[in-house]
Each structure stands twice: as structure tokens, then as C-alpha cells.
Design a protein around this motif. Sequence first.
Motif, PDB file in Angstrom:
ATOM      1  N   ARG A 117       0.825  -1.210   0.000  1.00 48.78           N
ATOM      2  CA  ARG A 117       0.000   0.000   0.000  1.00 48.78           C
ATOM      3  C   ARG A 117       0.858   1.258   0.000  1.00 48.78           C
ATOM      4  NH1 ARG A 117      -2.406   3.132   4.233  1.00 48.78           N
ATOM      5  NH2 ARG A 117      -4.102   4.400   3.397  1.00 48.78           N
ATOM      6  N   MET A 118       1.956   1.265   0.766  1.00 45.39           N
ATOM      7  CA  MET A 118       2.819   2.437   0.767  1.00 45.39           C
ATOM      8  C   MET A 118       3.497   2.636  -0.589  1.00 45.39           C
ATOM      9  SD  MET A 118       2.516   4.145   3.499  1.00 45.39           S
ATOM     10  CE  MET A 118       0.789   3.670   3.527  1.00 45.39           C
ATOM     11  N   THR A 119       3.758   1.535  -1.287  1.00 46.08           N
ATOM     12  CA  THR A 119       4.323   1.663  -2.630  1.00 46.08           C
ATOM     13  C   THR A 119       3.312   2.302  -3.566  1.00 46.08           C
ATOM     14  OG1 THR A 119       5.665  -0.319  -2.240  1.00 46.08           O
ATOM     15  CG2 THR A 119       5.444   0.424  -4.509  1.00 46.08           C
ATOM     16  N   SER A 120       2.051   1.910  -3.447  1.00 46.82           N
ATOM     17  CA  SER A 120       1.024   2.525  -4.286  1.00 46.82           C
ATOM     18  C   SER A 120       0.805   3.984  -3.912  1.00 46.82           C
ATOM     19  CB  SER A 120      -0.291   1.748  -4.198  1.00 46.82           C
ATOM     20  OG  SER A 120      -0.872   1.821  -2.912  1.00 46.82           O
ATOM     21  N   ARG A 121       0.920   4.300  -2.619  1.00 45.36           N
ATOM     22  CA  ARG A 121       0.802   5.692  -2.186  1.00 45.36           C
ATOM     23  C   ARG A 121       1.922   6.538  -2.800  1.00 45.36           C
ATOM     24  NH1 ARG A 121      -3.229   8.342  -0.009  1.00 45.36           N
ATOM     25  NH2 ARG A 121      -1.911   9.425   1.497  1.00 45.36           N
ATOM     26  N   ALA A 122       3.120   5.979  -2.812  1.00 47.68           N
ATOM     27  CA  ALA A 122       4.258   6.696  -3.409  1.00 47.68           C
ATOM     28  C   ALA A 122       4.029   6.919  -4.900  1.00 47.68           C
ATOM     29  CB  ALA A 122       5.545   5.923  -3.170  1.00 47.68           C
ATOM     30  N   ALA A 123       3.515   5.887  -5.582  1.00 42.43           N
ATOM     31  CA  ALA A 123       3.278   6.000  -7.019  1.00 42.43           C
ATOM     32  C   ALA A 123       2.150   6.977  -7.339  1.00 42.43           C
ATOM     33  CB  ALA A 123       2.963   4.624  -7.598  1.00 42.43           C
ATOM     34  N   ALA A 124       1.171   7.083  -6.443  1.00 37.39           N
ATOM     35  CA  ALA A 124       0.074   8.021  -6.648  1.00 37.39           C
ATOM     36  C   ALA A 124       0.530   9.460  -6.420  1.00 37.39           C
ATOM     37  CB  ALA A 124      -1.090   7.696  -5.702  1.00 37.39           C
ATOM     38  N   ASP A 125       1.450   9.624  -5.482  1.00 40.13           N
ATOM     39  CA  ASP A 125       1.954  10.961  -5.151  1.00 40.13           C
ATOM     40  C   ASP A 125       2.855  11.508  -6.242  1.00 40.13           C
ATOM     41  OD1 ASP A 125       2.415  13.173  -3.214  1.00 40.13           O
ATOM     42  OD2 ASP A 125       4.469  12.405  -3.254  1.00 40.13           O
ATOM     43  N   ARG A 126       3.705  10.637  -6.769  1.00 42.04           N
ATOM     44  CA  ARG A 126       4.660  11.025  -7.818  1.00 42.04           C
ATOM     45  C   ARG A 126       5.073   9.765  -8.560  1.00 42.04           C
ATOM     46  NH1 ARG A 126      10.115  12.251  -6.466  1.00 42.04           N
ATOM     47  NH2 ARG A 126       9.376  12.476  -4.324  1.00 42.04           N
ATOM     48  N   GLY A 130      10.910   4.345 -13.935  1.00 42.52           N
ATOM     49  CA  GLY A 130      11.677   3.122 -14.107  1.00 42.52           C
ATOM     50  C   GLY A 130      10.974   1.865 -13.640  1.00 42.52           C
ATOM     51  N   VAL A 131       9.781   2.002 -13.048  1.00 38.89           N
ATOM     52  CA  VAL A 131       9.028   0.839 -12.569  1.00 38.89           C
ATOM     53  C   VAL A 131       7.992   0.451 -13.621  1.00 38.89           C
ATOM     54  CG1 VAL A 131       7.414   0.004 -10.812  1.00 38.89           C
ATOM     55  CG2 VAL A 131       9.383   1.391 -10.147  1.00 38.89           C
ATOM     56  N   ALA A 132       7.938  -0.859 -13.927  1.00 43.82           N
ATOM     57  CA  ALA A 132       7.036  -1.352 -14.968  1.00 43.82           C
ATOM     58  C   ALA A 132       5.647  -1.676 -14.437  1.00 43.82           C
ATOM     59  CB  ALA A 132       7.636  -2.595 -15.627  1.00 43.82           C
ATOM     60  N   GLY A 133       5.550  -2.015 -13.144  1.00 47.18           N
ATOM     61  CA  GLY A 133       4.252  -2.371 -12.583  1.00 47.18           C
ATOM     62  C   GLY A 133       4.346  -2.579 -11.090  1.00 47.18           C
ATOM     63  N   LEU A 134       3.189  -2.606 -10.431  1.00 49.06           N
ATOM     64  CA  LEU A 134       3.114  -2.787  -8.984  1.00 49.06           C
ATOM     65  C   LEU A 134       2.446  -4.117  -8.664  1.00 49.06           C
ATOM     66  CD1 LEU A 134       1.917   0.763  -7.807  1.00 49.06           C
ATOM     67  CD2 LEU A 134       4.251  -0.039  -8.244  1.00 49.06           C
ATOM     68  N   VAL A 158      -2.733   6.193  -9.701  1.00 56.37           N
ATOM     69  CA  VAL A 158      -1.583   5.355 -10.059  1.00 56.37           C
ATOM     70  C   VAL A 158      -1.679   5.004 -11.539  1.00 56.37           C
ATOM     71  CG1 VAL A 158      -0.372   3.193  -9.642  1.00 56.37           C
ATOM     72  CG2 VAL A 158      -1.427   4.420  -7.726  1.00 56.37           C
ATOM     73  N   ALA A 159      -0.696   5.416 -12.300  1.00 56.77           N
ATOM     74  CA  ALA A 159      -0.730   5.204 -13.750  1.00 56.77           C
ATOM     75  C   ALA A 159      -0.161   3.852 -14.170  1.00 56.77           C
ATOM     76  CB  ALA A 159       0.037   6.326 -14.446  1.00 56.77           C
ATOM     77  N   LEU A 160       0.467   3.137 -13.257  1.00 57.45           N
ATOM     78  CA  LEU A 160       1.132   1.883 -13.588  1.00 57.45           C
ATOM     79  C   LEU A 160       0.169   0.702 -13.597  1.00 57.45           C
ATOM     80  CD1 LEU A 160       4.262   2.312 -11.305  1.00 57.45           C
ATOM     81  CD2 LEU A 160       4.277   2.336 -13.810  1.00 57.45           C
ATOM     82  N   PRO A 161       0.494  -0.366 -14.334  1.00 52.35           N
ATOM     83  CA  PRO A 161      -0.255  -1.619 -14.194  1.00 52.35           C
ATOM     84  C   PRO A 161      -0.099  -2.146 -12.775  1.00 52.35           C
ATOM     85  CG  PRO A 161       1.122  -1.655 -16.168  1.00 52.35           C
ATOM     86  CD  PRO A 161       1.541  -0.455 -15.370  1.00 52.35           C
ATOM     87  N   MET A 162      -1.178  -2.757 -12.248  1.00 54.32           N
ATOM     88  CA  MET A 162      -1.162  -3.245 -10.870  1.00 54.32           C
ATOM     89  C   MET A 162      -1.726  -4.662 -10.812  1.00 54.32           C
ATOM     90  SD  MET A 162      -2.570   0.181  -8.900  1.00 54.32           S
ATOM     91  CE  MET A 162      -3.658   0.688 -10.250  1.00 54.32           C
ATOM     92  N   GLY A 186      -9.982  -0.420 -14.857  1.00 53.38           N
ATOM     93  CA  GLY A 186      -9.875  -1.099 -16.147  1.00 53.38           C
ATOM     94  C   GLY A 186      -8.680  -2.018 -16.240  1.00 53.38           C
ATOM     95  N   ALA A 187      -8.016  -1.960 -17.373  1.00 51.96           N
ATOM     96  CA  ALA A 187      -6.895  -2.863 -17.648  1.00 51.96           C
ATOM     97  C   ALA A 187      -5.686  -2.603 -16.767  1.00 51.96           C
ATOM     98  CB  ALA A 187      -6.498  -2.759 -19.120  1.00 51.96           C
ATOM     99  N   ARG A 188      -5.675  -1.460 -16.088  1.00 51.47           N
ATOM    100  CA  ARG A 188      -4.530  -1.182 -15.202  1.00 51.47           C
ATOM    101  C   ARG A 188      -4.490  -2.097 -14.004  1.00 51.47           C
ATOM    102  NH1 ARG A 188      -4.756   4.140 -12.800  1.00 51.47           N
ATOM    103  NH2 ARG A 188      -6.884   4.362 -13.613  1.00 51.47           N
ATOM    104  N   ALA A 189      -5.623  -2.670 -13.600  1.00 55.17           N
ATOM    105  CA  ALA A 189      -5.685  -3.478 -12.387  1.00 55.17           C
ATOM    106  C   ALA A 189      -6.086  -4.908 -12.710  1.00 55.17           C
ATOM    107  CB  ALA A 189      -6.675  -2.876 -11.401  1.00 55.17           C
ATOM    108  N   ALA A 190      -5.248  -5.853 -12.303  1.00 54.18           N
ATOM    109  CA  ALA A 190      -5.552  -7.278 -12.443  1.00 54.18           C
ATOM    110  C   ALA A 190      -5.710  -7.867 -11.044  1.00 54.18           C
ATOM    111  CB  ALA A 190      -4.430  -7.987 -13.194  1.00 54.18           C
TER     112      ALA A 190
END
Length: 230
Positions: A117-126, A130-134, A158-162, A186-190
Amino acid sequence: MSGPVARDRAPVHRITVPDAGEVSALLVMPPKPQALYVLAHGAGAGMRHPFMEAIATRLAARGIGTLRYQFPYTEQGGRRPDPEPILLATVRAAVAAGIEAARGLPVLAGGKSMGGRMTSRAAADRPLAGVAGLVFLGFPLHPAGRPGTSRADHLAKVALPMLFLQGTRDTLAELDLLRPVLAPLGARAALHVIEHADHSFHVLKRSGRSDEAVLDELAATITTWQGTLA
């Protein structure tokens, strides 16, 4: 491919966290890695917890390296998580260290429960450049016995695939609440559901499954999903 590196052979690294000192990290790389997963621990256990060790070992057997790391409070032997700004700074420092260690390999980030969750919080903030997905190993949607979805409000940013790996007996993430949260992404979340597993991915004997089989399923799912990322 030879077997994965054991914990006691994993090089111990030091990661500098701005305004919080240094934390330890364990890098496990298989002989022919195809990706690296920067793996944060949950609130109640550090990077050497048996679950963290087991998932790192199984991922290594499938060609995915891991960089497990401590948050400052666990590094100092504490039990109470650091304030969120320190947790987020630690995630960013660990991701930067992981990207350096990966040497051009695809990088995943995330972790167990709070760490994910903290990783997703970091990705949402900024954006985590270099990370391909969460990858979330049991996303903690709400406290046990207190259903809600506010902990997931930031996921829309969060713009990354999750990839969400969730057990059907997880009392920190009721699936009837989680599915509607993920649907708009959508397709961002599996979502991959682990039958009979709780928040720790433990299964009861009467389920006919074993914890080892669940760990294998987790590692196989992460590996397959990683292969789908551009």
C-alpha cells in the motif's frame, strides 16, 4: 537454471533514506534474471519474515530477483510504523536502489500488505520512474472488522499496471468491496484470487491445499503477469 540464492548468502545492502538514516536490504538474484521485484514488508514483520523469504526463493526459481528492504522502524527494532512521509521516502529510496541493481532489467515494486500500500501511495503521489508495474501481496483495503474502501482512494492516481493477489479469507480486504474499487481502473488493475487463503496467505488443512502450494501459485502468477508487461 540452478536453484535460488538462500537467505544467508544474499548480499546485505544499505539504502540511505533522506532524513531517516540507513536501512538494510537483501538482494536475491537468480543466475539468469528476467526482472527484479522491489519487495516491501508488512507492518508487523520485517524483510526476514518467513513469508518474505519464501516468496523471494520461489520467485528466484522462476527468474525474478527480489530486493527486500526494511523500513526505518523495523531497522531500529520498533513495532510502530514510521509516519507516512518516512515510509514513502523509504519506498522511493528502495526503488532507486532496485533500479540500479536491476541493471536494465524490468523492475516491479510493491510488497506485502502495508508495504504494498505504501508503494502505491508513493506512485500516486509522484510517478515511480523506471518501474514497470506494482504487485500487491494482500492489499490492506480496510482494518479487520471495519469494512471500507477509503484506503484505496489513491489508486485512481496510479498510472502503472497493478496486480492484486488476494485471499478469499482475507479479513483486511473483503472481495465484495475490492472488486468495485478495481473495476473503474480497467486494464490497469488485475486481480488474482487465492482460494481459501487469509491475509497471510495461510490456508486451513481442511481446504485440501497447503501453504506451500499457495506460495507456488503466488510466484507463478507474478511471473506470468510480469511477462505480459510491455
